[in-house]
Design an enzyme around this catalytic site. Structure first.
Site, PDB file in Angstrom:
ATOM      1  N   ASP A 373      -9.544   8.260   9.730  1.00 40.77           N
ATOM      2  CA  ASP A 373      -9.411   9.157   8.579  1.00 40.77           C
ATOM      3  C   ASP A 373      -9.062   8.383   7.307  1.00 40.77           C
ATOM      4  O   ASP A 373      -8.492   7.302   7.365  1.00 40.77           O
ATOM      5  CB  ASP A 373      -8.342  10.210   8.848  1.00 40.77           C
ATOM      6  N   GLU A 374      -9.398   8.959   6.184  1.00 35.88           N
ATOM      7  CA  GLU A 374      -8.958   8.499   4.858  1.00 35.88           C
ATOM      8  C   GLU A 374      -9.151   6.990   4.661  1.00 35.88           C
ATOM      9  O   GLU A 374      -8.306   6.313   4.088  1.00 35.88           O
ATOM     10  CB  GLU A 374      -7.492   8.897   4.632  1.00 35.88           C
TER      11      GLU A 374
END
Length: 567
Positions: A373-374
């Site tokens: 993620d991210e």
């Protein structure tokens, strides 16, 4: 063992459960005797009214005592069971009650011992665990032929002569024990003797979970939590039939597990946390103890090593993991998306292989979570290349790959699981990408941030937590259905639900519990109970009935105004 802290210290440990304190009534004062005299009519009428009122009061008091000793209704459970058939007189646990494990394996006997240990402090009874045949008692029996129970279902039957829990597998017996626990008075959670009776309403509960994956995630990277604190959370999860504990073991702010081949990850990368505290990490022995303890409560540990972003603790520990060969400083803030492993460098994959190999060797469960993620500091091309190699490494060590739903922006391997954490403001294109991946065979675990992220504030006045996904009151956390949540995703792709709790603002068990409870109970019911059995109006009544039990367990939960908690 509380985990290694730098410097050595303790993150708290298990707090003693609050004890119920009874208020003593002040003895009624006796008036001095008066000289008998004729009373006027109004005084006589007043006296008669007092006598009548006293009679009514006595009747009400008797009714109140009867209600207090009446068994809890069979259906007053969280999660709500699949089927309840009430009927007949209750079963009563007494000083002569045994826990019978007829023909039971060592595992069944262990469940029986667990049950007896739960019940002994409050009842004061011996509750011997025995495999000797005989009538009566609490009976734990494997061998049900009811295939609908699966590996985790159970049947609990309460009659005046015996209380019997049957299942096809030990996990089902354990979940049945949690149901029995909830059917007993709340004071059963006390750690010292309380007054009975200890009755279970007559009838039958037949129950099995809707989803096989019912998880909760604990972020131990932003703030470190001791082994004792993690065990405390495991016990709380078990009561509500959660069966997965996802541990977020690495992030920018701290690396929390010892890796022999890269020792500075823990000793240096684990030496801080958000706000600059001492941090800490789990030795391999301590991590194994967490895994063992979770398994004893029928929870599978899902370890997460977040890659290729959220890696500042690793980058600070080893300069060679950085493309420029320069280690950044340790980080104690809360900004996300600024760090990345150096995708083109071969040493990066030596690192990934070593770490995932050692974590997989410590964790006997099915899943290995690789984050994803991210990763804003990683180019799309590099991200796709990296996730292909990281998934292959996880597969090499015999694990099913899990990743946050950004994994679908790369090429998920066959059988991979994407954990969806989108929320109301997530764009339609991103939602469609995840749904299309699910149509192509990728499995889903749903963790919508504006529903089951337990660190989101309840209201704007909630002192703890964050609000980037919105405010999440108790009803909002409960009032959604995994089957219809992500438009376009096939129902069969949904493995279940997970409720994560991130710890940027949470640093001890009390703060974890304030944010997790009571919303965690809603997530547990969404994962376990049939959709047709769930609705807010009945749930909020059953949830309110859990309040005294949570208090008895020492949990200072959020008393939402959406629920009538009583006095």
């Amino acid at each position: 063992m509380g985990g290694v802290r730098l410097p050595v210290g303790s993150a708290g440990g298990t707090r003693r459960r609050d004890r119920l304190v009874r208020q003593r009534r002040t003895p009624r004062q006796t008036a001095p005797p008066r000289t008998a005299r004729r009373r006027p009519l109004p005084t006589l009428l007043a006296t008669l009214l007092i006598v009548v009122a006293a009679a009514f009061s006595s009747t009400a008091a008797t009714s109140s005592v009867a209600a207090a000793s009446a068994p809890r209704p069979l259906g007053q459970l969280v999660p709500v069971p699949a089927q309840v058939v009430p009927g007949g007189s209750p079963y009563a646990i007494t000083s002569t009650t045994p826990v019978r494990v007829p023909g039971g394996s060592a595992e069944v006997r262990r469940i029986g011992a667990y049950l007896a240990e739960l019940l002994r402090p409050a009842t004061g009874y011996a509750l011997p665990v025995t495999d000797r045949p005989g009538p009566g008692g609490i009976r734990l029996e494997l061998g049900s032929r009811d295939r609908s129970l699966g590996e985790e279902g159970y049947r609990l039957r309460s009659t005046p002569g015996a209380l019997t829990i049957t299942a096809r597998a030990p996990a089902g017996l354990f979940h049945g024990v949690q149901t029995l626990r909830q059917l007993l008075p709340d004071r059963i959670e006390a750690d010292s003797r309380r007054k009975g009776p200890w009755k279970v309403a007559g009838g039958t509960v037949t129950d099995a979970p809707r989803y096989g994956y019912r998880g909760a995630m604990l972020d131990v990277s932003r703030h470190f939590f001791s082994v004792a604190e993690v065990k405390r959370y495991i016990d709380q999860l078990a009561l509500y039939k959660v069966n997965k504990l996802h541990l977020h073991l690495s992030d920018d702010q701290g690396w929390r597990i010892a890796i022999d081949s890269w020792p500075r990850l823990a000793t240096y990368g684990g030496s801080t946390e958000v706000g600059g505290g001492p941090g800490g990490y789990y030795t391999k022995a301590q991590y194994r103890e967490i895994v063992r303890y979770a398994a004893s409560r029928y929870l599978e540990v899902v370890p997460e090593i977040d890659l290729p972003g959220h890696t500042n603790a690793a980058l600070a520990s080893y300069a060679e993991l950085n493309c420029d060969g320069v280690a950044p400083p340790l980080y104690t803030g809360t900004t996300v998306g600024f760090s990345s492993l150096c995708v083109p460098e071969p040493v990066t994959y030596d690192f990934v292989d070593d770490v995932l190999r050692e974590v997989a060797a410590l964790t006997p469960g099915k899943y290995l979570h690789i984050g994803g993620d991210e990763a804003h500091a990683t180019s799309h091309e590099d991200y796709v290349a990296f996730m292909a190699k990281a998934q292959a490494v996880a597969g090499k060590y015999g694990r099913t790959v899990m990743g946050w739903h950004q994994l679908t922006g790369a090429v998920p391997v066959k059988g991979a699981v994407a954990q969806y954490w989108g929320y109301d403001r997530t764009g339609a294109a991103e939602r469609k990408r995840v749904a299309d991946a699910a149509k192509g065979g990728t499995k889903l675990v749903l963790s919508p941030a504006d529903r089951v992220y337990l660190d989101m504030k309840y209201t704007k006045d909630t002192p703890l937590g964050l609000s980037w996904a919105g405010l999440v009151e108790v009803r909002r956390a409960y009032d959604w259905d995994p089957e219809t949540y992500l438009e376009g995703a096939p129902q069969e792709a949904v493995l279940g639900v997970e409720a994560p709790i991130w710890t940027e603002t949470l640093s001890n068990s009390t703060e974890i519990e304030k944010m997790a409870f009571p919303r965690l109970l809603g997530a547990a019911e969404i994962g376990w109970s049939p959709a047709a059995a769930r609705d807010w109006e009945t749930y909020k009544v059953r949830l309110a009935a859990q309040g005294p039990r949570l208090t008895g367990l020492g949990i200072d939960f959020y008393r939402s105004p959406q629920v009538d908690w009583g006095s």
